[in-house]
Every structure is written in structure tokens, then in C-alpha cells.
Design an enzyme around this catalytic site. Sequence first.
Site, short mmCIF file in Angstrom:
data_model
loop_
_atom_site.label_atom_id
_atom_site.label_comp_id
_atom_site.label_asym_id
_atom_site.label_seq_id
_atom_site.Cartn_x
_atom_site.Cartn_y
_atom_site.Cartn_z
N SER A 22 8.14 1.57 3.84
CA SER A 22 6.94 1.96 4.59
C SER A 22 5.80 2.32 3.64
O SER A 22 4.64 1.92 3.84
CB SER A 22 7.23 3.16 5.50
OG SER A 22 8.30 2.91 6.37
N ASP A 23 6.11 3.09 2.61
CA ASP A 23 5.09 3.50 1.64
C ASP A 23 4.51 2.31 0.90
O ASP A 23 3.30 2.24 0.64
CB ASP A 23 5.69 4.47 0.63
CG ASP A 23 5.84 5.88 1.19
OD1 ASP A 23 4.99 6.28 2.00
OD2 ASP A 23 6.79 6.56 0.80
N GLN A 24 5.36 1.36 0.53
CA GLN A 24 4.88 0.22 -0.24
C GLN A 24 4.05 -0.73 0.62
O GLN A 24 3.05 -1.30 0.15
CB GLN A 24 6.06 -0.49 -0.90
CG GLN A 24 6.70 0.40 -1.96
CD GLN A 24 7.91 -0.20 -2.60
OE1 GLN A 24 7.86 -1.32 -3.11
NE2 GLN A 24 9.03 0.51 -2.58
N ALA A 32 0.75 0.94 0.73
CA ALA A 32 -0.03 0.71 -0.49
C ALA A 32 -0.73 -0.64 -0.44
O ALA A 32 -1.90 -0.77 -0.82
CB ALA A 32 0.88 0.80 -1.71
#
Length: 402
Positions: free
Chosen positions: A172-174, A177
Site C-alpha cells: 500500500s505504501d509503495q 509513493a
Amino acid sequence: MTPMALEGIRVLDFSHLLQGPFATQLMADMGADVIKIERPGKGDLFRSLTFRNKWVGGDQSPNFLAWNRNKRSMALNLKSAEAREVIMKMAETADVVIQNFRPGVMAKMGLGYEDFKKVNPRIVYCSGSGYGVDGPYQTRPGQDMLVQGLTGVMAATGQADQPPTPVGAGFSDQIGAMNMIYGIMTALLWRERSGEGQEVSVNLLAGMLAHQNQEMVTAMNFGEDFERPSSGIGHPGMDAPFGTYPTRDGWITIAMSPFATLIDVLDAPELKVYDDPKTLYDKRDEIWRELARRTGEWHRDTLLEALLAADIWCGEVKTHLEAAEDPQVAHLGLIQSYQHPTAGEVKVVGPAVGMSATPPKISRPAPLVGEHTREVLREAGYDAETIERWLKDGTAGEPENK
């Protein structure tokens, strides 16, 4: 010197953990001057978090090292009025601001988009959050695994008789980004055309749903959720043979491939009774078990050679260390390293994007907390006396061993 595509772009980076730092590292790899603004002494929270309680060189978090190369670190106490003065002075010549604090935190400190816009109308201000700036989830923590659970990917991953399974990386974070970079680059192009900056908003919830669009479109338009298989089938919407299969000395993957060709390679003509599109889905777990029984009789490399010769889409299942030694990875030069001031040599995955005229490169290690505070303050026009005073009173900070 080879030019770099983002030379001359200055980024004030207030982000922490993974989403924002990965986005700014991508910009730094392309030549942007990323100034990472951190808490004096402690810095980014990822400096104190690590996997398996292991530290590179004895004191550096691999999690932090992964997302913070090619940046300069400036340590400032954001609660200090003088620190805000410094930031706003730097904002006059900055191009991008990135932050992923909880909604409203930066604005309360006088560091919101409207504050920067007054100083520099051309600024591109990117905010990342878990669930957007308002709504029923506004106060919830926005963390990667939590968002995977909320958006369907966890419920669709793994086997039916096992708990819902998170992806084995900060997915999710990537994705967040990448969406930050998508928004920032679009805003910078618009600024070149119009002369105007703008605010970019990214949240993990929206990003994860958007990147599962084929699954969402299928589920919503037929009114049916996917059912996870009970075997090694690789996607809840796919039929056999799509999935992972055992061999005598490892695992392989088989993607979309003609079933008749596959069973011919495996010398299993009795499985032709399954070669029907509806059957391949309805009995996919049963078929997987039959196929797995036969692939398990082969050595991995021998089976792969036979499958590839028959134009079956297949590959090895490798660990992280095996992936690092992969011949194609070596050919592409993806594993690189840099020298860190305390950790020594740090092996990393290099930039993933090629550029014929302005190639990315690793030119700086991940910085120590406040390693470049003096340097950046001097560039901003502050004299040595003022800098020393701020370092003594806690307005600014630098590495303890400097």
C-alpha cells in the site's frame, strides 16, 4: 558530468516511514536536491524500526537505508518559531514540499499548503494520508497492512482454509509513493505551462483500490466476491493451471498457458478430461492437486527447461537472496551498493527506470540525522553565529558524533 533530469528541482521532505521517503528517493535518484527535514536527535521513525532486530553496520536500520539515499538531512525542531522562519525562507526557492503527517498536523504548525503558497505561489505541495483529509476514517491510523485489509487485497490473497493473507511487502505504501510521484510530476508539468503551483493529495485507500481495478470492476459488475482457492492457484479469479507448483527441489510458477500443452509435457493424457474452460475453473483446486502430484516428480530446472521449450509461461519461485543472484538481475545491474559513514558498504536495489540522456544514479548514502544541517543553513544565508546558536538551543540539530 552526465546531466540528470531533475537537476535544479529542490524538494523539502517532511515525510517519514515508507510512502513519502520512497517518493522523494525516486526524485533524488533523478537528480533532485531532496532536503529531508527531521527531528533533532531522533529523526525519521524508520531509523528506530528494523526487521528481525538486525542493524546494518551495527547501528543503521535497513528499513531507513532502503528509502533515503541521495538525500541531505537537516534537523529542525518544527515547534520552534525560528525553525518555521528557516523553512519559509527555504520555501522561497523550493519547488516541491512532501509530507505524510496525519491530516491537519502541518497546518497547525503553520506549514500547510496555504502557508507555503503565500511565500511561493509556484510551490507544488504533496500530502499523503491513509484515508484522505476528512471523513469517518480521518482519525484512524493509516498503515499499510490496515489498508490492505480494508481494500480487499488481503481477503483475496492466500488459500481458503487460511486467514486472509497480507502481501509480503509494504504494498500500500509503495503504491502510494508511485501515486505521489505521478501527481507531483503532473503538477510540475502544469506549472511549466501555467506558472502556477498546486496542492496534490494522495491517500493509501484510494491508491489500493485504483490498483485493483480489474478485481473491483469484476466484483462490482457481477455482484460477486472472489472466492479464494484452497490450493496453490495464484489468483482468486483465475482457473487452473495458474499458480505455484512443487518440484523435487523447489517451487515453480505457471501462468496463463494452454492446458493441453501442459499435460502433454507432464505426460498426463488422463487429465484431458479437465480441458474445458468451465471445468478448469470449477475444479481448479482438484486440478491443481493432480498437476502438483506430477510436477513434484521433476527436478525444478529440468521441468522449467521442458516447459519453456513448449512455450509454457513459467518461472522459478526464488527467495530474496536467490533473486539478488539471479542472472537477469545481474545483467541489468540492479544490485548496487554505496559507502555509508557508519554502516560501511550497504547493498541496495538500484533505480528501476532507465533514461537514455539523463540516467539516474546513486550519489549519496542515506544521511545521518542532521548531517547536512549546517550546509543547508549556510546555503539559506544564515551566518555561523546564528547557526551555532540554533544548534545549542535545540532549534536545529546535527549528528552527535560530528
